[in-house]
Design a protein around this motif. Sequence first.
Motif: not given
Length: 329
Positions: A257-281
């Motif tokens: 999902l992040v890659d799709m949105v970054s592509h739409i925005a025309g931005k190359k971004l580094h994903k920083n994975h942080i703890p957060g509420p996750l819900g189901v896998r």
Amino acid sequence: MKTALVTGGGGFIGAHLVSRLKREGFWVRAVDLKYPDFSETDADDFVIGDLRDQAVCSRVIDRRFDEVYQLAADMGGAGYIFTGEHDADVMHNSATINLNMVDACLKRNIKHVFYSSSACMYPAYNQEDPNNPNCAEDSAYPAAPDSEYGWEKLFSERLYLAFNRNHNMECRVARYHNIFGPQGTWEGGKEKAPAAICRKVAEAQGGGDIEIWGDGNQTRSFLYIDECLEGTTRLLRSPYNGPFNVGSDEMVTINQLVDMVSHIAGKKLHKNHIPGPLGVRGRNSDNRLIAETLGWKPSSPLVKGLEKTYAWVEEQVRRKRGENQPSTK
Ligand code: NAD
Ligand code: GDD
């Protein structure tokens, strides 16, 4: 002229539904605690009222509406429903609304009531493998939702179906799977992943970081608002009670999902994975039953809806910064 009542008509789905029903030629009353956040309402009559109050429900259901859509609920994305902090409110507020609403509809002899349940009612044990979640309608039991929000949805869908059995009502139940689009909550803590990711991408500088809750390998599917409304009105006007999944079956990881949105925005971004509420896998809509029964299922590709949603969220971000022109990428 046909008449419709949309409770929760100041919310994301409700405000869009009011506009759609107006385009179809209905006289529409909407009820909510608040007006829509991002647009003027199209409703003929907009009542500010609290549906936890039985007297308010009776007052707004002053006629035999042809269609009633019950969308009001205390809800939000993972950051709201999986932290545990709002559990008592979520259960009490939403259950009270549903108990009041179904009773008020029965007293006016209203037959066609739509109830928006959620995929969050499915058992957690079937959603542990991100690649093979099971959300078939008949997989609901033994019940084991992973949130109080999901338990309330399960209770309330049973409530509407019980009124069908005992009082000859024709309530219809949909289990929505993560609905997104323009004019959805995009900040403040209740936003869901599509809007949150659009906001984070819009706020990021090209080459910069973007924070993602978890490892990003959790899966979901996301349904664009127009298809949600199509499924909603088709179901209410059908002879079938449901419950039916109303969701997309285009499953993606959050990283995708992040890659799709970054592509739409025309931005190359580094994903920083942080703890957060996750819900189901893992979660995906199983659309076999709705396709077989209603002869319809959502089909629009995720990227199409994301393009429209990103454009809208980016505009909100720019407005908030006080910018009027699109920023150069
Ligand atoms: P939303 O929060 O934007 O809309 C819900 C509306 O209900 C809000 O405007 C809120 O003010 C109103 N409301 C809450 N308590 C009320 C009360 N006591 N009296 C009157 N109004 C009250 O949410 P949404 O995304 O538009 O969702 C609509 C429905 O669909 C909800 O029942 C939600 O649980 C369900 N649903 C949504 C999704 C999704 O992804 N958006 C997924 C599954 C189920
Ligand atoms: N909201 C959000 N914000 N989620 C993020 C973020 C972020 O910045 N980063 C990663 N995620 C992850 C969450 O941790 C979760 O694993 C996944 O993205 C999806 O999160 P949400 O979209 O917030 O919620 P959900 O899919 O778990 O549940 C939603 O859909 C249900 C129906 O399928 C909620 O809206 C529920 O209320 C709804 O019933």
